[in-house]
Design a protein around this motif. Structure first.
Motif, PDB file in Angstrom:
ATOM      1  N   TYR A   1      44.229  58.412   4.386  1.00 17.99           N
ATOM      2  CA  TYR A   1      42.993  58.842   4.584  1.00 17.99           C
ATOM      3  C   TYR A   1      42.584  60.099   5.360  1.00 17.99           C
ATOM      4  CZ  TYR A   1      37.946  58.648   4.651  1.00 17.99           C
ATOM      5  OH  TYR A   1      36.499  58.928   4.523  1.00 17.99           O
ATOM      6  N   ALA A   2      42.827  59.681   6.657  1.00 18.45           N
ATOM      7  CA  ALA A   2      42.739  60.856   7.639  1.00 18.45           C
ATOM      8  C   ALA A   2      43.243  62.097   7.592  1.00 18.45           C
ATOM      9  CB  ALA A   2      43.174  60.151   8.942  1.00 18.45           C
TER      10      ALA A   2
ATOM     11  N   THR B   1      44.367  63.362   4.422  1.00 20.55           N
ATOM     12  CA  THR B   1      43.808  63.697   3.297  1.00 20.55           C
ATOM     13  C   THR B   1      42.474  64.595   3.558  1.00 20.55           C
ATOM     14  OG1 THR B   1      44.787  62.157   2.029  1.00 20.55           O
ATOM     15  CG2 THR B   1      43.268  63.581   0.755  1.00 20.55           C
ATOM     16  N   GLU B   2      41.672  64.031   4.447  1.00 26.50           N
ATOM     17  CA  GLU B   2      40.465  64.197   5.126  1.00 26.50           C
ATOM     18  C   GLU B   2      40.453  65.660   5.635  1.00 26.50           C
ATOM     19  OE1 GLU B   2      38.846  62.014   8.151  1.00 26.50           O
ATOM     20  OE2 GLU B   2      36.717  62.280   7.512  1.00 26.50           O
TER      21      GLU B   2
ATOM     22  N   VAL C   1      41.429  68.316   3.121  1.00 25.84           N
ATOM     23  CA  VAL C   1      40.068  68.612   2.257  1.00 25.84           C
ATOM     24  C   VAL C   1      39.088  69.328   3.060  1.00 25.84           C
ATOM     25  CG1 VAL C   1      38.170  67.404   1.139  1.00 25.84           C
ATOM     26  CG2 VAL C   1      40.400  66.585   0.671  1.00 25.84           C
ATOM     27  N   ALA C   2      39.000  68.902   4.426  1.00 23.45           N
ATOM     28  CA  ALA C   2      37.809  69.653   5.033  1.00 23.45           C
ATOM     29  C   ALA C   2      38.309  71.083   5.227  1.00 23.45           C
ATOM     30  CB  ALA C   2      38.032  68.972   6.426  1.00 23.45           C
TER      31      ALA C   2
ATOM     32  N   PRO D   1      28.787  65.238   2.567  1.00 28.16           N
ATOM     33  CA  PRO D   1      29.475  64.339   2.838  1.00 28.16           C
ATOM     34  C   PRO D   1      30.062  63.733   1.473  1.00 28.16           C
ATOM     35  CG  PRO D   1      27.590  64.095   4.339  1.00 28.16           C
ATOM     36  CD  PRO D   1      27.242  65.250   3.284  1.00 28.16           C
TER      37      PRO D   1
ATOM     38  N   ILE E   1      32.849  65.892   0.130  1.00 33.05           N
ATOM     39  CA  ILE E   1      34.234  65.438   1.030  1.00 33.05           C
ATOM     40  C   ILE E   1      34.802  64.209   0.371  1.00 33.05           C
ATOM     41  CG2 ILE E   1      35.115  65.094   2.966  1.00 33.05           C
ATOM     42  CD1 ILE E   1      32.874  67.002   4.451  1.00 33.05           C
ATOM     43  N   SER E   2      33.876  62.923   0.478  1.00 29.82           N
ATOM     44  CA  SER E   2      34.339  62.022   0.053  1.00 29.82           C
ATOM     45  C   SER E   2      34.991  61.749  -1.418  1.00 29.82           C
ATOM     46  CB  SER E   2      33.362  60.739   0.187  1.00 29.82           C
ATOM     47  OG  SER E   2      33.533  59.515  -0.624  1.00 29.82           O
TER      48      SER E   2
ATOM     49  N   ILE F   1      38.280  63.670  -1.235  1.00 28.42           N
ATOM     50  CA  ILE F   1      39.573  62.825  -0.525  1.00 28.42           C
ATOM     51  C   ILE F   1      39.990  61.716  -1.857  1.00 28.42           C
ATOM     52  CG2 ILE F   1      40.060  61.172   1.063  1.00 28.42           C
ATOM     53  CD1 ILE F   1      37.945  62.363   2.713  1.00 28.42           C
TER      54      ILE F   1
ATOM     55  N   HIS G   1      38.864  54.708   7.328  1.00 29.06           N
ATOM     56  CA  HIS G   1      38.458  55.787   7.983  1.00 29.06           C
ATOM     57  C   HIS G   1      38.598  55.842   9.470  1.00 29.06           C
ATOM     58  CE1 HIS G   1      34.977  53.385   7.975  1.00 29.06           C
ATOM     59  NE2 HIS G   1      34.561  53.897   9.128  1.00 29.06           N
TER      60      HIS G   1
END
Lengths: 246, 410
Positions: free
Chosen positions: B87-88, B90-91, B94-95, B107, B110-111, B114, B135
């Motif tokens: 998750y972290a 990919t986040e 993506v960001a 947000p 973004i979600s 991900i 997260h």
């Protein structure tokens, strides 16, 4: 002498065989009691019921001053209530030392966390040593108990019972396989134990029962046939017929 | 008469010393370029396997519960940490991508991004409920220990309360790990089905750190965990607690008549070892880089039992030796490094034949050396309870152990 254990109208059936049939016995505190009877009379089943190993089909087993029922309790709970049992075959933990065996039996809190964190208070070693002296194993403390002789194992098991400091001690054929000298020592141990608590001895050997010199209960086909002094029951015609006369 | 814990358990000090020396030596050699990064990772993973083997030894070798499901707890720990890692990371990616857009992303965007990155492979983009805490590293770490612990607690409570023991309990634990593995294989489980979680070797926020350094950090972390776990379990199996645990193994009914709630003790041991297995999984899978449902298949837990049996049950260092020896040997044989043997008519390829060799060694150890590799230490230490010159039986009476029994048991 107050009543410590009251077994009232208890029956157990195994696959249609009535092992215990409307059995009623009262044990006082302190008291030394011998239970005799032919094979299959239900002596061991009687102990199984008291210690929670076997659940009876009917009847009551009441315990202590408040008359609490033992029937709903687990084996370990019953043991914590103050009932200790010695098996016919010596069952000590053979892979562990005499001191470890006695230490496990010492009266103390039994929960896992208590056991894990409540370690090694100095007084425990003294108590273990005192019991070892009582049962004549003082110089064997560090031995692996599997190395002991048959008689020594029996004493170790009696010592474990004493360490539990139970109010009621159930002893199944303590003298089986012992030499005459070992028997004498065992008799002394049991008599001394019975000065302060209730002791029930199941035994085959009449000579041994005579030495115990106590009230005798004769079991036959799962119920009480006669009760009284050894001389009294050995004169009883029924007892002679079913047991002694054989 | 009263001694400290370490004085009574000299093997703990020896073990810690050897573990420290090993870790230092590997670190120095890695920095000198003598040991490759992949080998450092293999060694780090091996330390984690040793830790779970120590836990297995406590539950099996000491408490007598042959659990064939402890790798399920190991895998659950791995999944829990893997969820955060994926998750972290990919986040972050993506960001970075969305930041280039003229309008800053919401947000929700973004979600969603991900989600479609992680779950695109199973044809979905929604976050399943189990990812609710993904997260947060602290929450996932807690889950890595709590989920195996809770599963063990509930499973153990049901099994032990019904007095299921012996081979039936082993079968139940196999069923548990099989059920978990089958569940995870489904795409609906929300953990990417048979794809599992991947890319776990990339630690979020440390992308700039080379893998050679990360591998060493994990080696040290694994060594620390193994050392701490070893001390913990050495402490648990010593003293009165150890006495009761071994007594339960030898005669459970008798322990009950002494007044000990046997089920409580088993549950304690089962749950504690499950939590430690979860911790081992947390450290293992970032080094392995990938986790999938095959990791919790029943065979994994059987391997665990084989390691402990070959290493020697009932002594913690035996489990460590067994796990290290067999798993390293296994990666040597299956990795293609072992030279094939040409018999003329047939060429033995070790990748095919390794399992046969392992199976034969397991049978041989069980039959001829029940004490395992760890039993060799009895030859050099003073743990020889039977004096060589003893000729007769142990005691003066019938029922005493015969000389032969004494030697076998002691």
């Amino acid at each position: 002498m107050t009543t410590l254990l009251e077994v009232n109208g208890v029956s157990v059936t195994f696959d249609g065989f009535r092992a215990i049939n409307n059995l009623s016995i009262q044990i006082g505190e302190p008291e030394l009691r011998a239970v005799i009877g032919p094979n299959g009379a239900g002596k061991t089943t009687f102990m199984d019921i008291i210690t929670g190993k076997t659940k009876p089909d009917e009847g009551r087993v009441l315990w202590g001053d408040k008359g609490a029922s033992l029937l709903g309790m687990s084996e370990s709970r019953i043991a914590q209530e103050g009932i200790g049992r010695k098996f016919q075959k010596p069952t000590v933990f053979e892979a562990q030392t005499v001191a470890e065996n006695l230490g496990m039996a010492l009266k103390q809190r039994r929960g896992p966390l208590r056991v894990l964190f409540g370690r090694d208070r100095g007084s425990e070693a003294e108590r273990i040593a005192a019991i070892a002296a009582e049962i004549g194993l003082a110089d064997q403390l560090t031995r692996i108990s599997g190395e002991l002789s048959h008689g020594q194992k029996q004493w170790l098991e009696i010592g474990m019972l004493l360490a539990q400091d139970p109010r009621l001690l159930l002893v199944d054929e303590p003298a089986a396989g012992m030499t005459p000298a070992e028997r004498e020592h065992t008799t002394d141990l049991l008599k001394r134990a019975a000065e302060t608590r209730a002791v029930v001895v199941v035994e085959h050997d009449m000579e041994f029962v005579r030495r115990l010199d106590c009230k005798v209960t004769v079991l036959h086909e799962g119920s009480v046939l006669a009760e009284g002094s050894l001389d009294h029951v050995t004169r009883d015609q029924q007892v002679i017929d079913v047991y002694l006369g054989r | 008469m009263r001694q400290g814990f370490l004085a009574k358990n000299p093997s703990v000090l020896w073990f810690l010393l050897l573990l420290a020396l090993f870790t230092l030596a590997v670190t120095l050699m890695a920095q000198a370029g003598l040991v490759s990064t992949s080998l450092v990772k293999t060694l780090g993973k091996t330390l984690c396997l040793c830790l779970v083997a120590v836990a297995m030894d406590v539950v099996w070798g000491y408490c007598g519960i042959l659990s064939l499901g402890h790798m399920a707890f190991f895998g659950l720990g791995g999944y829990a940490i893997g969820m955060w890692l994926m998750y972290a990371r990919t986040e972050a990616i993506v960001a970075e991508n969305l930041a280039a857009r003229p309008i800053p992303p919401t947000p929700q965007e973004i979600s969603d991004a991900i989600g479609s990155q992680i779950f695109g492979v199973v044809g979905s983009s929604d976050f399943p409920p189990v990812w609710a805490f993904a997260h947060s590293l602290p929450l996932q770490l807690m889950a890595a220990l709590l989920v195996p612990g809770l599963l063990a607690l509930v499973f153990g409570w049901l099994a032990f309360r019904s007095r299921v023991t012996g081979v039936y309990l082993s079968i139940l634990t196999q069923a548990m790990t099989l059920a978990l593995s089958l569940y995870l294989f489904q795409n609906e489980s929300g953990l990417r089905g048979n794809n599992g979680l991947s890319g776990l070797q990339n630690i979020p926020g440390y992308g700039h750190v080379p893998q050679s350094t990360i591998s060493l950090v994990f080696l040290w972390a694994s060594a620390l965990a193994l050392g701490a776990g070893y001390i913990l379990f050495a402490w648990v199996v010593s003293g009165r607690m150890g006495s009761v645990i071994r007594a339960i193994r030898d005669n459970e009914a008798r322990v009950r008549f002494l007044g000990y709630p046997v089920e409580g003790f088993k549950l304690f041991v089962f749950t504690l070892t499950a939590v430690v297995a979860g911790l081992a999984g947390v450290l293992y899978y970032p080094q392995a880089g990938i986790i999938n449902p095959a990791e919790v298949a029943p065979i994994a837990s059987i391997y665990l039992a084989v390691w402990v049996a070959i290493g020697g049950r009932g002594r913690l260092y035996g489990a460590v030796i067994g796990a290290a020896f067999v798993s390293l040997l296994s990666s040597w044989f299956t990795g293609g490094s072992a030279p094939p043997i040409d018999l003329g008519v047939y060429v033995i390829q070790w990748t095919d034949w390794w399992l046969v060799l392992l199976g034969l060694s397991f049978v041989a150890v069980t039959l001829f050396a029940p004490k395992g590799i760890g039993g060799l230490f009895d030859l050099i230490t003073a743990r020889r309870p039977v004096e060589e010159e003893r000729v007769g039986d142990y005691g003066p009476d019938q029922g005493a152990w015969r000389r032969r029994e004494g030697q076998e048991e002691a």
